[in-house]
Enzyme design. Sequence first.
Site, PDB file in Angstrom:
ATOM      1  N   ARG A  48       0.832  -1.206   0.000  1.00 46.69           N
ATOM      2  CA  ARG A  48       0.000   0.000   0.000  1.00 46.69           C
ATOM      3  C   ARG A  48       0.863   1.251   0.000  1.00 46.69           C
ATOM      4  NH1 ARG A  48      -1.747   1.513   4.516  1.00 46.69           N
ATOM      5  NH2 ARG A  48      -2.358  -0.537   5.292  1.00 46.69           N
ATOM      6  N   TYR A 101     -17.642  15.170 -15.956  1.00 47.95           N
ATOM      7  CA  TYR A 101     -17.975  13.748 -15.846  1.00 47.95           C
ATOM      8  C   TYR A 101     -18.971  13.552 -14.700  1.00 47.95           C
ATOM      9  CZ  TYR A 101     -17.278   8.809 -14.840  1.00 47.95           C
ATOM     10  OH  TYR A 101     -17.476   7.483 -14.595  1.00 47.95           O
ATOM     11  N   ASP A 173      -9.094  17.855 -15.381  1.00 49.88           N
ATOM     12  CA  ASP A 173      -9.319  16.452 -15.727  1.00 49.88           C
ATOM     13  C   ASP A 173      -8.973  16.314 -17.207  1.00 49.88           C
ATOM     14  OD1 ASP A 173     -10.325  13.983 -16.509  1.00 49.88           O
ATOM     15  OD2 ASP A 173     -12.062  14.082 -15.169  1.00 49.88           O
ATOM     16  N   LYS A 198      -9.166   5.021 -19.478  1.00 47.33           N
ATOM     17  CA  LYS A 198      -9.585   5.436 -20.814  1.00 47.33           C
ATOM     18  C   LYS A 198      -8.395   5.405 -21.784  1.00 47.33           C
ATOM     19  CE  LYS A 198     -13.315   5.956 -18.401  1.00 47.33           C
ATOM     20  NZ  LYS A 198     -13.730   7.235 -17.845  1.00 47.33           N
TER      21      LYS A 198
HETATM   22  C1  LIG Z   1     -14.221   7.740 -16.602  1.00 46.63           C
HETATM   23  C2  LIG Z   1     -13.911   9.113 -16.189  1.00 46.63           C
HETATM   24  C3  LIG Z   1     -13.607   9.419 -14.852  1.00 46.63           C
HETATM   25  C4  LIG Z   1     -13.664   8.386 -13.750  1.00 46.63           C
HETATM   26  O1  LIG Z   1     -12.700   7.393 -13.901  1.00 46.63           O
HETATM   27  P1  LIG Z   1     -12.897   5.855 -13.438  1.00 46.63           P
HETATM   28  O2  LIG Z   1     -11.608   5.236 -13.857  1.00 46.63           O
HETATM   29  O3  LIG Z   1     -14.090   5.321 -14.152  1.00 46.63           O
HETATM   30  O4  LIG Z   1     -13.085   5.874 -11.960  1.00 46.63           O
HETATM   31  C5  LIG Z   1     -13.261  10.729 -14.562  1.00 46.63           C
HETATM   32  N1  LIG Z   1     -13.247  11.690 -15.499  1.00 46.63           N
HETATM   33  C6  LIG Z   1     -13.541  11.433 -16.794  1.00 46.63           C
HETATM   34  C7  LIG Z   1     -13.512  12.534 -17.783  1.00 46.63           C
HETATM   35  C8  LIG Z   1     -13.893  10.143 -17.181  1.00 46.63           C
HETATM   36  O5  LIG Z   1     -14.206   9.901 -18.450  1.00 46.63           O
END
Ligand SMILES: *Cc1c(COP(=O)(O)O)cnc(C)c1O
Length: 384
Positions: A48, A101, A173, A198
């Site tokens: 961790r 998001y 983000d 992603k």
């Molecule tokens: C998918 C997504 C998230 C969240 O990420 P996870 O890996 O699903 O927890 C945050 N911001 C954006 C723009 C996303 O597409």
Amino acid sequence: MTGFSTRAIHAGQEFDPTTGAVIPPIYQTSTFVQDGIGGLRGGYEYNRSANPTRDSLQTLLAALEGGAHAYSFASGLAAEDTLLRALLAPGDHVVLGNDVYGGTYRLLDRVLRAWGVDLSAVEMSDADAVRAAIRPETKVLWVETPSNPLMKITDIAALAELGHATGLTVVVDNTFASPALQNPLSLGADVVVHSTTKYIGGHSDVLGGAVILDDDALAERVGFLQFAVGAVSAPMDAWLTVRGIKTLPVRMHQHSANAQAIAERLVEHPAVERVYYPGLPQHPGHEIAARQMSGFGGMISLALAGGPQAARVLAEGTELFQLAESLGGVESLIGYPDAMTHASVRGTALAVPENVVRLSVGLEDVDDLVADLDAALARLAVRV
Ligand SMILES: *Cc1c(COP(=O)(O)O)cnc(C)c1O
């Protein structure tokens, strides 16, 4: 500093010194033997707190965004949660874009609100609206560009300046662009977050998240919370993410080319009322995107002339574009945000129009993708 593609392949990826293995091994272990009490080898104690495979990913992520520090997490939302805990205390306030998001909004609205955090969702492209939303208690300006799913573009440098004028921490983000197309730290942002699930992972086979930043004191807080809260990325997940990153630049180049071709085709289609893609000259954020991004990415949203019913029928009517949540993988996906990714923001200021469908354009032959959409849209014309 070496070029982006070189860093994507080599940063933090030295060959294994004991065997010469070109690919560093996966340290699939929960703990590390000590040479006497406190005698740690290479500083490793317990998974961790640190693991060599996670470290190699974190070094790589920092190099890609040009940041001094990177922390990787079990998911994008785990990364966001840890960052927000590091930045906020009860009584604090967050200003965020009105089409961030859905999960980011849900985390703030339904989890952190109960811990005394307040929030305002505003139109980020309107500087006056942002300024009006900032209060003495505001600590964080949360920007997402391109945004999900309406592909709104925010001028990162302008927002960073605005936020810094009132002492806020400006978070971007960067999931939709990926570090191959946009580097918010170089535009003045303080912190970058990613859902590495992603484009960074890129193969729809692993969940992950990242926080990347320069500030040493904030980095120490994030690092402490990564350890103390424990939402770390597992060794296998970190390794898969590293594996995906090596092709990130070539993938993003092709995602962008395929999406551009599809967007140009869709704007002319009578069943399509509007195409949301920053690579189109008529997109309201096109000029800013051209300035701050080195490509327009693989995400497109479309509003259907036939309304919500047409959108649902299209989302269920393609073959190559598979109906699924998520985005950024090599395979094309289609989604209906109102009932899927953005169901959690229905009825709020962040609700997505009900006639909108979102495409994650993959790396298949673009002619096949166009044919798939054409066929599904033609069936739509017959039905509505
Ligand atoms: C998918 C997504 C998230 C969240 O990420 P996870 O890996 O699903 O927890 C945050 N911001 C954006 C723009 C996303 O597409």
